[in-house]
Write a protein that holds these residues in place. Structure first.
Motif, PDB file in Angstrom:
ATOM      1  N   ASP B   7     -87.546  44.335   5.723  1.00 12.19           N
ATOM      2  CA  ASP B   7     -86.507  44.059   6.701  1.00 12.19           C
ATOM      3  C   ASP B   7     -85.824  45.399   6.992  1.00 12.19           C
ATOM      4  OD1 ASP B   7     -83.729  41.684   6.840  1.00 12.19           O
ATOM      5  OD2 ASP B   7     -84.195  43.433   8.075  1.00 12.19           O
ATOM      6  N   PRO B   8     -85.843  45.868   8.235  1.00 10.09           N
ATOM      7  CA  PRO B   8     -85.306  47.199   8.517  1.00 10.09           C
ATOM      8  C   PRO B   8     -83.793  47.287   8.454  1.00 10.09           C
ATOM      9  CG  PRO B   8     -85.965  46.108  10.534  1.00 10.09           C
ATOM     10  CD  PRO B   8     -86.402  45.216   9.424  1.00 10.09           C
ATOM     11  N   GLY B   9     -83.122  46.124   8.445  1.00 10.63           N
ATOM     12  CA  GLY B   9     -81.664  46.157   8.461  1.00 10.63           C
ATOM     13  C   GLY B   9     -81.147  46.587   9.823  1.00 10.63           C
ATOM     14  N   PRO B  10     -80.050  47.293   9.933  1.00 13.28           N
ATOM     15  CA  PRO B  10     -79.292  47.806   8.789  1.00 13.28           C
ATOM     16  C   PRO B  10     -78.421  46.746   8.132  1.00 13.28           C
ATOM     17  CG  PRO B  10     -78.212  48.416  10.825  1.00 13.28           C
ATOM     18  CD  PRO B  10     -79.468  47.703  11.219  1.00 13.28           C
ATOM     19  N   PHE B  11     -78.124  46.986   6.880  1.00 15.75           N
ATOM     20  CA  PHE B  11     -77.224  46.133   6.123  1.00 15.75           C
ATOM     21  C   PHE B  11     -75.898  46.875   6.000  1.00 15.75           C
ATOM     22  CE2 PHE B  11     -79.831  42.832   3.732  1.00 15.75           C
ATOM     23  CZ  PHE B  11     -80.938  42.960   4.547  1.00 15.75           C
ATOM     24  N   ASN B  12     -74.850  46.233   6.427  1.00 16.20           N
ATOM     25  CA  ASN B  12     -73.503  46.782   6.255  1.00 16.20           C
ATOM     26  C   ASN B  12     -72.725  45.826   5.374  1.00 16.20           C
ATOM     27  OD1 ASN B  12     -73.020  49.242   8.123  1.00 16.20           O
ATOM     28  ND2 ASN B  12     -74.173  47.792   9.370  1.00 16.20           N
ATOM     29  N   VAL B  13     -72.336  46.285   4.195  1.00 15.38           N
ATOM     30  CA  VAL B  13     -71.657  45.405   3.245  1.00 15.38           C
ATOM     31  C   VAL B  13     -70.403  46.086   2.719  1.00 15.38           C
ATOM     32  CG1 VAL B  13     -73.852  44.356   2.589  1.00 15.38           C
ATOM     33  CG2 VAL B  13     -72.902  46.225   1.213  1.00 15.38           C
ATOM     34  N   PRO B  14     -69.417  45.310   2.286  1.00 15.42           N
ATOM     35  CA  PRO B  14     -68.221  45.906   1.681  1.00 15.42           C
ATOM     36  C   PRO B  14     -68.496  46.277   0.230  1.00 15.42           C
ATOM     37  CG  PRO B  14     -67.997  43.537   1.734  1.00 15.42           C
ATOM     38  CD  PRO B  14     -69.297  43.865   2.429  1.00 15.42           C
ATOM     39  N   GLU B  15     -67.698  47.192  -0.264  1.00 15.38           N
ATOM     40  CA  GLU B  15     -67.793  47.547  -1.686  1.00 15.38           C
ATOM     41  C   GLU B  15     -67.679  46.289  -2.531  1.00 15.38           C
ATOM     42  OE1 GLU B  15     -64.700  50.772  -1.941  1.00 15.38           O
ATOM     43  OE2 GLU B  15     -66.000  51.404  -3.593  1.00 15.38           O
ATOM     44  N   THR B  18     -72.841  41.896  -3.204  1.00 15.86           N
ATOM     45  CA  THR B  18     -74.214  41.828  -3.706  1.00 15.86           C
ATOM     46  C   THR B  18     -75.144  41.795  -2.506  1.00 15.86           C
ATOM     47  OG1 THR B  18     -73.586  40.651  -5.732  1.00 15.86           O
ATOM     48  CG2 THR B  18     -75.871  40.439  -4.997  1.00 15.86           C
ATOM     49  N   VAL B  19     -76.162  42.607  -2.551  1.00 14.30           N
ATOM     50  CA  VAL B  19     -77.082  42.683  -1.420  1.00 14.30           C
ATOM     51  C   VAL B  19     -78.517  42.602  -1.927  1.00 14.30           C
ATOM     52  CG1 VAL B  19     -77.071  45.210  -1.456  1.00 14.30           C
ATOM     53  CG2 VAL B  19     -77.710  44.017   0.633  1.00 14.30           C
ATOM     54  N   ALA B  20     -79.357  41.920  -1.175  1.00 17.45           N
ATOM     55  CA  ALA B  20     -80.749  41.738  -1.576  1.00 17.45           C
ATOM     56  C   ALA B  20     -81.685  42.243  -0.492  1.00 17.45           C
ATOM     57  CB  ALA B  20     -81.024  40.259  -1.852  1.00 17.45           C
ATOM     58  N   PHE B  21     -82.684  42.973  -0.912  1.00 15.93           N
ATOM     59  CA  PHE B  21     -83.711  43.466   0.004  1.00 15.93           C
ATOM     60  C   PHE B  21     -85.031  42.786  -0.322  1.00 15.93           C
ATOM     61  CE2 PHE B  21     -80.700  46.236   1.413  1.00 15.93           C
ATOM     62  CZ  PHE B  21     -80.372  47.277   0.566  1.00 15.93           C
ATOM     63  N   THR B  85     -81.214  54.670   2.383  1.00 14.52           N
ATOM     64  CA  THR B  85     -82.347  53.855   2.822  1.00 14.52           C
ATOM     65  C   THR B  85     -83.183  53.525   1.599  1.00 14.52           C
ATOM     66  OG1 THR B  85     -82.430  54.844   5.027  1.00 14.52           O
ATOM     67  CG2 THR B  85     -84.436  53.791   4.232  1.00 14.52           C
ATOM     68  N   TYR B  86     -83.526  52.259   1.447  1.00 18.66           N
ATOM     69  CA  TYR B  86     -84.293  51.803   0.290  1.00 18.66           C
ATOM     70  C   TYR B  86     -85.723  51.515   0.737  1.00 18.66           C
ATOM     71  CZ  TYR B  86     -79.968  51.804  -2.227  1.00 18.66           C
ATOM     72  OH  TYR B  86     -78.810  52.228  -2.822  1.00 18.66           O
ATOM     73  N   LEU B  87     -86.637  52.163   0.059  1.00 24.31           N
ATOM     74  CA  LEU B  87     -88.042  52.101   0.439  1.00 24.31           C
ATOM     75  C   LEU B  87     -88.833  51.286  -0.575  1.00 24.31           C
ATOM     76  CD1 LEU B  87     -88.400  55.924   1.136  1.00 24.31           C
ATOM     77  CD2 LEU B  87     -88.205  54.158   2.871  1.00 24.31           C
ATOM     78  N   CYS B  88     -89.568  50.329  -0.070  1.00 24.63           N
ATOM     79  CA  CYS B  88     -90.474  49.533  -0.897  1.00 24.63           C
ATOM     80  C   CYS B  88     -91.822  50.242  -0.879  1.00 24.63           C
ATOM     81  CB  CYS B  88     -90.582  48.135  -0.288  1.00 24.63           C
ATOM     82  SG  CYS B  88     -91.686  47.009  -1.140  1.00 24.63           S
ATOM     83  N   VAL B  89     -92.402  50.449  -2.043  1.00 25.37           N
ATOM     84  CA  VAL B  89     -93.601  51.282  -2.138  1.00 25.37           C
ATOM     85  C   VAL B  89     -94.653  50.619  -3.008  1.00 25.37           C
ATOM     86  CG1 VAL B  89     -94.476  53.568  -2.737  1.00 25.37           C
ATOM     87  CG2 VAL B  89     -92.105  53.302  -1.976  1.00 25.37           C
ATOM     88  N   GLY B 103     -88.499  51.107   5.224  1.00 23.50           N
ATOM     89  CA  GLY B 103     -87.186  51.323   4.643  1.00 23.50           C
ATOM     90  C   GLY B 103     -86.130  50.399   5.209  1.00 23.50           C
ATOM     91  N   THR B 104     -85.154  50.100   4.377  1.00 24.32           N
ATOM     92  CA  THR B 104     -84.007  49.292   4.783  1.00 24.32           C
ATOM     93  C   THR B 104     -82.758  50.124   4.594  1.00 24.32           C
ATOM     94  OG1 THR B 104     -85.089  47.247   4.065  1.00 24.32           O
ATOM     95  CG2 THR B 104     -82.702  47.182   4.366  1.00 24.32           C
ATOM     96  N   LEU B 105     -82.029  50.301   5.666  1.00 27.63           N
ATOM     97  CA  LEU B 105     -80.814  51.109   5.618  1.00 27.63           C
ATOM     98  C   LEU B 105     -79.630  50.278   5.130  1.00 27.63           C
ATOM     99  CD1 LEU B 105     -79.277  53.733   6.235  1.00 27.63           C
ATOM    100  CD2 LEU B 105     -78.988  52.894   8.584  1.00 27.63           C
ATOM    101  N   LEU B 106     -78.992  50.770   4.096  1.00 24.39           N
ATOM    102  CA  LEU B 106     -77.804  50.110   3.543  1.00 24.39           C
ATOM    103  C   LEU B 106     -76.593  51.012   3.718  1.00 24.39           C
ATOM    104  CD1 LEU B 106     -76.311  47.956   1.799  1.00 24.39           C
ATOM    105  CD2 LEU B 106     -76.997  49.291  -0.199  1.00 24.39           C
ATOM    106  N   THR B 107     -75.540  50.447   4.255  1.00 16.74           N
ATOM    107  CA  THR B 107     -74.262  51.152   4.318  1.00 16.74           C
ATOM    108  C   THR B 107     -73.229  50.298   3.602  1.00 16.74           C
ATOM    109  OG1 THR B 107     -74.816  52.145   6.449  1.00 16.74           O
ATOM    110  CG2 THR B 107     -72.495  52.148   5.816  1.00 16.74           C
ATOM    111  N   VAL B 108     -72.619  50.881   2.583  1.00 18.66           N
ATOM    112  CA  VAL B 108     -71.555  50.201   1.847  1.00 18.66           C
ATOM    113  C   VAL B 108     -70.227  50.750   2.343  1.00 18.66           C
ATOM    114  CG1 VAL B 108     -70.590  49.674  -0.419  1.00 18.66           C
ATOM    115  CG2 VAL B 108     -73.070  49.951  -0.142  1.00 18.66           C
ATOM    116  N   ASN B 109     -69.385  49.866   2.820  1.00 19.86           N
ATOM    117  CA  ASN B 109     -68.119  50.275   3.433  1.00 19.86           C
ATOM    118  C   ASN B 109     -66.943  50.076   2.489  1.00 19.86           C
ATOM    119  OD1 ASN B 109     -69.303  50.733   6.134  1.00 19.86           O
ATOM    120  ND2 ASN B 109     -69.621  48.507   6.082  1.00 19.86           N
ATOM    121  N   PRO B 110     -65.952  50.969   2.572  1.00 16.04           N
ATOM    122  CA  PRO B 110     -64.781  50.826   1.692  1.00 16.04           C
ATOM    123  C   PRO B 110     -63.944  49.623   2.091  1.00 16.04           C
ATOM    124  CG  PRO B 110     -64.525  52.697   3.172  1.00 16.04           C
ATOM    125  CD  PRO B 110     -65.927  52.185   3.365  1.00 16.04           C
TER     126      PRO B 110
END
Lengths: 118, 110
Positions: B7-15, B18-21, B85-89, B103-110
Motif C-alpha cells: 500500500d503506497p500510502g501515505p499514512f499520516n498518523v499522530p504521535e 498504532t499503524v499497520a503496513f 518510507t517502509y520497504l517490504c523486501v 514503499g509506504t510513506l509514513l508521517t508521524v505528526n506531533p
C-alpha cells in the motif's frame, strides 16, 4: 553491521560524459555486490549482480554496454555510466553480500550516489 | 503483477498511534522477507526480518503468512522519528536477489 561506502556521494555531469561510481566493503569481503537504481518515489530496482572475478549479470532491460560493472576485488565494485544522458539521472545504490560466514545473506547498503546529468 | 506489492500510502498518523503496513508477494520461491526503512535521499536500512512465527522488536512487530503470501509490519506508540518510507523486501532463495516493494510513506505528526 558491516560498512559499505560509495564514492562519490553525488555527481553532476554534462550529457555524453561517463561517470564512474565506486562501491567498497570496508570491513568484510564481499563475494557478491548488487547495483540498484531508484527514481524519485519509486522502489529500488536491481540493475545487475556482480561476483568477484566474473562478468556481471544484468537484469532485463538494463544495457550492459551502457552500465559497465567491474568487480575486480572482494572489496571493490565499480559502475560506469557511459555516455550519460538526462534520463540516467537517478539515485544509484550498491549493496554487498559476504560469504556464508557473513550470515543469512544480509546485504549491506552503501549510502548511494545521486547522479544528475545536465 | 508486481513481485512485491505494498500500500503506497501515505499514512499520516499522530504521535502515539498504532499503524499497520501490509505487503503481498507473488514469487513463492522467495526465501526470506524483511522490512527496511528508508529516509528521504538515504539508503535503505534493515529494520527487521520477518518470520512465520512472528518477530517483535520493541514497538515493531512483523508477521509472515506463507500460505497467503502476506507480510505485515505493526508499529505501536508511533514516534516522530518513525517518519520514513517502509520497504517490504523479499529475498530469493536461488540467487539471493532482493526484490523491493515500492514503499509506504509514513508521517508521524506531533
Amino acid at each position: 553491521g558491516a560498512v559499505v561506502s560509495q564514492h562519490p556521494s553525488w555527481v553532476i555531469c554534462k550529457s555524453g560524459t561517463s561517470v564512474k561510481i565506486e562501491c567498497r566493503s570496508l570491513d568484510f569481503q564481499a563475494t557478491t555486490m548488487f547495483w540498484y537504481r531508484q527514481f524519485p518515489k519509486q522502489s529500488l530496482m536491481l540493475m545487475a549482480t556482480s561476483n568477484e572475478g566474473s562478468k556481471a549479470t544484468y537484469e532485463q532491460g538494463v544495457e550492459k554496454d551502457k552500465f559497465l560493472i567491474n568487480h575486480a576485488s572482494l572489496t571493490l565494485s565499480t559502475l560506469t555510466v557511459t555516455s550519460a544522458h538526462p534520463e540516467d539521472s537517478s539515485f544509484y545504490i550498491c549493496s554487498a553480500r559476504g560469504g556464508v560466514t557473513s550470515g543469512s545473506g544480509e546485504q549491506f547498503f552503501g549510502p548511494g550516489t545521486r547522479l544528475t546529468v545536465l | 503483477r508486481k513481485e512485491v506489492e505494498q500500500d503506497p500510502g501515505p499514512f499520516n498518523v499522530p504521535e502515539g498511534a498504532t499503524v499497520a503496513f501490509n505487503c503481498t508477494y507473488s514469487n513463492s520461491a522467495s526465501q526470506s522477507f524483511f522490512w527496511y526503512r528508508q529516509d528521504c535521499r538515504k539508503e535503505p536500512k534493515l529494520l527487521m526480518s520477518v518470520y512465520s512465527s512472528g518477530n517483535e522488536d520493541g514497538r515493531f512487530t512483523a508477521q509472515l503468512n506463507r500460505a497467503s503470501q502476506y507480510i505485515s509490519l505493526l508499529i505501536r506508540d508511533s514516534k516522530l522519528s518513525d517518519s520514513a518510507t517502509y520497504l517490504c523486501v523479499a529475498l530469493s532463495s536461488s540467487n539471493y536477489k532482493l526484490t523491493f516493494g515500492k514503499g509506504t510513506l509514513l508521517t508521524v505528526n506531533p
